[in-house]
Scaffold this motif. Structure first.
Motif, PDB file in Angstrom:
ATOM      1  N   ASN A  48       0.811  -1.225   0.000  1.00 26.52           N
ATOM      2  CA  ASN A  48       0.000   0.000   0.000  1.00 26.52           C
ATOM      3  C   ASN A  48       0.843   1.273   0.000  1.00 26.52           C
ATOM      4  OD1 ASN A  48      -2.496  -1.343  -0.018  1.00 26.52           O
ATOM      5  ND2 ASN A  48      -2.406  -1.624   2.198  1.00 26.52           N
ATOM      6  N   SER A  49       2.009   1.199  -0.625  1.00 30.64           N
ATOM      7  CA  SER A  49       2.816   2.412  -0.736  1.00 30.64           C
ATOM      8  C   SER A  49       2.064   3.487  -1.512  1.00 30.64           C
ATOM      9  CB  SER A  49       4.143   2.107  -1.433  1.00 30.64           C
ATOM     10  OG  SER A  49       4.903   1.190  -0.685  1.00 30.64           O
ATOM     11  N   VAL A  50       1.453   3.094  -2.607  1.00 27.45           N
ATOM     12  CA  VAL A  50       0.678   4.005  -3.443  1.00 27.45           C
ATOM     13  C   VAL A  50      -0.650   3.334  -3.771  1.00 27.45           C
ATOM     14  CG1 VAL A  50       0.590   5.274  -5.612  1.00 27.45           C
ATOM     15  CG2 VAL A  50       2.763   5.007  -4.450  1.00 27.45           C
ATOM     16  N   GLU A  51      -1.726   4.099  -3.724  1.00 24.00           N
ATOM     17  CA  GLU A  51      -3.046   3.593  -4.061  1.00 24.00           C
ATOM     18  C   GLU A  51      -3.630   4.410  -5.193  1.00 24.00           C
ATOM     19  OE1 GLU A  51      -5.317   3.771  -0.527  1.00 24.00           O
ATOM     20  OE2 GLU A  51      -4.185   2.214   0.524  1.00 24.00           O
ATOM     21  N   ILE A  52      -4.579   3.803  -5.899  1.00 21.45           N
ATOM     22  CA  ILE A  52      -5.275   4.528  -6.952  1.00 21.45           C
ATOM     23  C   ILE A  52      -5.980   5.730  -6.327  1.00 21.45           C
ATOM     24  CG2 ILE A  52      -6.994   4.387  -8.782  1.00 21.45           C
ATOM     25  CD1 ILE A  52      -4.573   2.615  -9.242  1.00 21.45           C
ATOM     26  N   GLY A  53      -5.784   6.910  -6.915  1.00 19.18           N
ATOM     27  CA  GLY A  53      -6.384   8.135  -6.388  1.00 19.18           C
ATOM     28  C   GLY A  53      -5.425   8.992  -5.594  1.00 19.18           C
ATOM     29  N   ASP A  54      -4.260   8.430  -5.216  1.00 17.35           N
ATOM     30  CA  ASP A  54      -3.267   9.221  -4.473  1.00 17.35           C
ATOM     31  C   ASP A  54      -2.641  10.277  -5.383  1.00 17.35           C
ATOM     32  OD1 ASP A  54      -3.605   7.910  -2.101  1.00 17.35           O
ATOM     33  OD2 ASP A  54      -1.863   6.595  -2.325  1.00 17.35           O
ATOM     34  N   VAL A  82       3.944  16.020 -10.849  1.00 10.08           N
ATOM     35  CA  VAL A  82       2.915  16.070  -9.816  1.00 10.08           C
ATOM     36  C   VAL A  82       1.602  15.656 -10.465  1.00 10.08           C
ATOM     37  CG1 VAL A  82       1.644  17.507  -8.187  1.00 10.08           C
ATOM     38  CG2 VAL A  82       4.073  17.939  -8.590  1.00 10.08           C
ATOM     39  N   GLY A  83       0.930  14.658  -9.906  1.00  7.66           N
ATOM     40  CA  GLY A  83      -0.333  14.212 -10.487  1.00  7.66           C
ATOM     41  C   GLY A  83      -1.001  13.152  -9.639  1.00  7.66           C
ATOM     42  N   SER A  85       0.377   4.829 -14.140  1.00 10.11           N
ATOM     43  CA  SER A  85      -0.112   5.967 -14.925  1.00 10.11           C
ATOM     44  C   SER A  85      -0.514   7.093 -13.978  1.00 10.11           C
ATOM     45  CB  SER A  85      -1.308   5.554 -15.793  1.00 10.11           C
ATOM     46  OG  SER A  85      -0.919   4.569 -16.728  1.00 10.11           O
ATOM     47  N   VAL A  86      -0.021   8.299 -14.261  1.00  7.16           N
ATOM     48  CA  VAL A  86      -0.271   9.470 -13.419  1.00  7.16           C
ATOM     49  C   VAL A  86      -0.875  10.566 -14.284  1.00  7.16           C
ATOM     50  CG1 VAL A  86       0.766  11.208 -11.903  1.00  7.16           C
ATOM     51  CG2 VAL A  86       1.689   8.874 -11.944  1.00  7.16           C
ATOM     52  N   GLU A  87      -2.037  11.086 -13.867  1.00  8.46           N
ATOM     53  CA  GLU A  87      -2.685  12.187 -14.577  1.00  8.46           C
ATOM     54  C   GLU A  87      -2.313  13.507 -13.891  1.00  8.46           C
ATOM     55  OE1 GLU A  87      -6.850  11.473 -14.667  1.00  8.46           O
ATOM     56  OE2 GLU A  87      -6.741   9.980 -16.276  1.00  8.46           O
ATOM     57  N   THR A  88      -1.779  14.454 -14.686  1.00  5.24           N
ATOM     58  CA  THR A  88      -1.397  15.751 -14.136  1.00  5.24           C
ATOM     59  C   THR A  88      -2.557  16.736 -14.226  1.00  5.24           C
ATOM     60  OG1 THR A  88      -0.585  16.713 -16.209  1.00  5.24           O
ATOM     61  CG2 THR A  88       0.926  15.280 -14.983  1.00  5.24           C
ATOM     62  N   ARG A  89      -2.377  17.904 -13.609  1.00  7.83           N
ATOM     63  CA  ARG A  89      -3.413  18.942 -13.656  1.00  7.83           C
ATOM     64  C   ARG A  89      -3.524  19.559 -15.045  1.00  7.83           C
ATOM     65  NH1 ARG A  89      -0.529  20.057  -8.847  1.00  7.83           N
ATOM     66  NH2 ARG A  89      -1.705  19.588  -6.950  1.00  7.83           N
ATOM     67  N   THR A 135      -1.247  12.496 -19.218  1.00 12.37           N
ATOM     68  CA  THR A 135      -1.092  11.201 -18.557  1.00 12.37           C
ATOM     69  C   THR A 135       0.351  10.747 -18.727  1.00 12.37           C
ATOM     70  OG1 THR A 135      -3.399  10.580 -18.957  1.00 12.37           O
ATOM     71  CG2 THR A 135      -1.851   8.812 -18.440  1.00 12.37           C
ATOM     72  N   VAL A 136       1.059  10.668 -17.615  1.00 13.56           N
ATOM     73  CA  VAL A 136       2.472  10.290 -17.626  1.00 13.56           C
ATOM     74  C   VAL A 136       2.573   8.832 -17.195  1.00 13.56           C
ATOM     75  CG1 VAL A 136       4.762  10.804 -16.728  1.00 13.56           C
ATOM     76  CG2 VAL A 136       3.105  12.656 -17.045  1.00 13.56           C
ATOM     77  N   VAL A 137       3.234   8.014 -18.014  1.00 14.75           N
ATOM     78  CA  VAL A 137       3.415   6.597 -17.728  1.00 14.75           C
ATOM     79  C   VAL A 137       4.820   6.403 -17.165  1.00 14.75           C
ATOM     80  CG1 VAL A 137       3.399   4.265 -18.664  1.00 14.75           C
ATOM     81  CG2 VAL A 137       1.805   5.978 -19.563  1.00 14.75           C
ATOM     82  N   VAL A 138       4.899   6.008 -15.893  1.00  9.96           N
ATOM     83  CA  VAL A 138       6.178   5.853 -15.204  1.00  9.96           C
ATOM     84  C   VAL A 138       6.437   4.369 -14.965  1.00  9.96           C
ATOM     85  CG1 VAL A 138       7.546   6.508 -13.196  1.00  9.96           C
ATOM     86  CG2 VAL A 138       5.772   8.056 -14.050  1.00  9.96           C
ATOM     87  N   PRO A 139       7.520   3.786 -15.483  1.00  8.56           N
ATOM     88  CA  PRO A 139       7.818   2.377 -15.188  1.00  8.56           C
ATOM     89  C   PRO A 139       7.894   2.141 -13.685  1.00  8.56           C
ATOM     90  CG  PRO A 139       9.241   3.190 -16.947  1.00  8.56           C
ATOM     91  CD  PRO A 139       8.508   4.381 -16.405  1.00  8.56           C
TER      92      PRO A 139
END
Length: 510
Positions: free
Chosen positions: A168-174, A182-183, A194-198, A202-206
């Motif tokens: 649970n280091s990172v959860e969907i919605g964090d 930042v996203g 996948s991280v959505e920015t303001r 959508t940034v895809v981070v391995p």
């Protein structure tokens, strides 16, 4: 002696007598998939496409002719049908059945299970085709080692993705911050996060990259709602006491109840240091909607600016030695004349001042104070004492009355051109209502001191103003709930108002 015909791997896998059961099994799977389609909007596209593939595969299996080419088509359809069923049951297990049991495993486990299912399905088909799997494993050790070396990044991403979700280091919605990124996290799959920015990117981070670098989870603290502390900076000249600045700003922000600003912890203003000719302050507040950071910062800044302007305080800039050229004196004179005319025009709209002549209007206009308010600002408190009147240039305000039994009631909405606070200006009485800015409001404030000299020179104005004031009070009482009327008592008569005005302005002494 006749030799019996060879049995194909397809007949070993699905005997002819099982085709009816296969159809029933696919039908049950389809029914559950439709339920998943209805209840999970985020899975609809994947469920629909996979279900269509499964149904087409089942149809081909049942209608293929018993020819050699038909057998090849049927075998291909069985392979595709098996892959589709593996994918459907993985989705049904992780998204429909386990949540019913209040088990919510990481979504990445579903992806891994699907891959393992595909591999198992392939091994079953190879075994039925007559291949010895033990020989394949022993003779392909070198190939396996080469593949493992080539796929080390992929395996690293899979293991990193599992680690991120299992602990649970990172959860969907964090909301996360990593370097300049930042996203909000919207998906964690077997390969990447996948991280959505303001900025609607959508940034895809391995996953392995995310695990190797430190990152911040914004607005997350155990046992507390999601909110993130923000800083808004501003500068004020040295000639103002810091305690005064801090008191004015904190009072304004805490009373306004701004959208996106948490009530607890309350916003606070702190002195941060002394720079080139000014004092540096910061307002710290807790943001509740992390997607609206800049917008909420702007709201806070406008409230700070309006609160400072209401108290004759101005933002400061660093001092520089700059060569300037004096403005054209005629231009300055014309601009001041235009502003004075606008203020006189605003005064003429105030019925209470209708008996003043042109010269008196100009005198008052020159002493008016521009007073802005921002949406949500409390302009007047019921029961407070303030010896001034507000003339509205723009915007809308709400007039509320606090009742002893039924609480607060909205009694009026005033718009541009209206005025309020006349009793405080003319008699010094405490405010009878609370006035709150419904929108951004610009006002001109008329103080007692500005009106004093005019009333002293023309004492008869007290009688004229008292008549207008009595009429206005009667109109206000007609709009006020009965319970509030009982609390206020009888309205003062004209003669009583004249005495109050004369006493308040000290006219009886002259």
């Amino acid at each position: 002696m006749d030799t019996p015909p060879a049995v194909s791997w397809l007949e070993k896998l699905i005997p002819a007598v099982w085709y009816g059961s296969l159809t029933v099994f696919v039908a049950i799977t389809a029914a559950l998939s439709i339920l998943l389609y209805i209840t999970h909007g985020d899975s609809r596209k994947r469920v629909l496409s996979t279900l269509l593939i499964a149904l087409i595969g089942l149809l081909v299996v049942n209608v293929s002719p018993p020819t050699e080419s038909g057998q090849w088509v049927r075998q291909a359809a069985v392979i595709v049908l098996g892959l589709a069923m593996i994918r459907l049951w993985a989705m049904l297990l992780f998204r429909l059945l386990l949540p019913v049991l209040r088990i919510h495993p990481p979504r990445i486990l579903e992806e891994i299970l699907v891959v393992l299912g595909y591999i198992a399905w392939g091994l079953v088909l190879l075994r039925l085709a007559g291949l010895d799997l033990s020989h394949i494993v022993t003779t392909s050790a070198v190939i396996t080692a080469v593949l493992a070396f080539a796929m080390q990044d992929t395996l690293g991403n899979i293991l990193a993705g599992l680690s991120l979700q299992i602990d649970n280091s990172v959860e969907i919605g964090d909301w996360i911050k990593s370097g300049d990124l930042v996203g909000r996290v919207v998906e964690i799959n077997w390969r990447a996060t996948s991280v959505e920015t303001r900025n609607w990117e959508t940034v895809v981070v391995p996953n392995s990259v995310l695990m190797k670098n430190h990152f911040f989870i914004l607005g997350k603290r155990r046992g507390n709602p999601q909110q993130w502390r923000r800083w808004v900076w501003f500068n004020i000249n040295w000639d103002t006491l810091p305690t005064q600045i801090i008191g004015v700003v904190e009072k304004s922000l805490r009373e306004a109840q701004l959208p996106g600003v948490a009530a607890t912890p309350a916003p606070n203003c702190i002195l941060m240091g002394f720079e080139n000719g000014y004092t540096r302050y910061a307002v710290r507040y807790w943001l509740t909607d992390l997607a609206a950071d800049d917008y909420t910062d702007s709201i806070v800044r406008t409230h700070i600016d309006a609160a400072l302007r209401r108290h004759n305080l101005r933002m400061a800039s660093p001092y520089y030695n700059v060569l300037t050229i004096k403005e054209n004196e005629k231009y300055i004179e014309a601009r001041m004349k235009r502003h004075l005319e606008e203020r006189v025009l605003a005064l003429r709209k105030v019925e209470l001042l209708s008996s003043l002549n042109d010269e008196e209007m100009v005198v008052l206009a020159d002493q008016l104070k521009f007073t802005p308010f921002v949406t949500g600002d409390i302009i007047m408190h019921q029961g407070a004492v303030a010896h001034w009147l507000y003339i509205m240039l723009s915007g809308e305000v709400e007039v509320w009355v606090e009742l002893p039994d039924s609480g607060r009631k909205l009694v009026d909405v005033l718009k541009s051109g209206s005025f309020f606070g006349e009793m405080g200006l003319m008699t010094g009485e405490s405010r009878t209502s609370t006035v709150i800015a419904r929108s951004n409001v610009e006002c001109l404030r008329l103080d007692k001191d500005a009106f004093q000299s005019i009333l002293v020179s023309r004492k008869e104005l007290a009688e004229t103003i008292s008549a207008i004031l009595a009429q206005r009070l009667e109109e206000q009482r007609n709009r006020t709930p009965d319970s509030a009327l009982d609390a206020e008592g009888d309205a003062p008569r004209r003669a009583e108002l004249v005495d109050r005005i004369r006493s308040f302005f000290g006219l009886n002494k002259h």
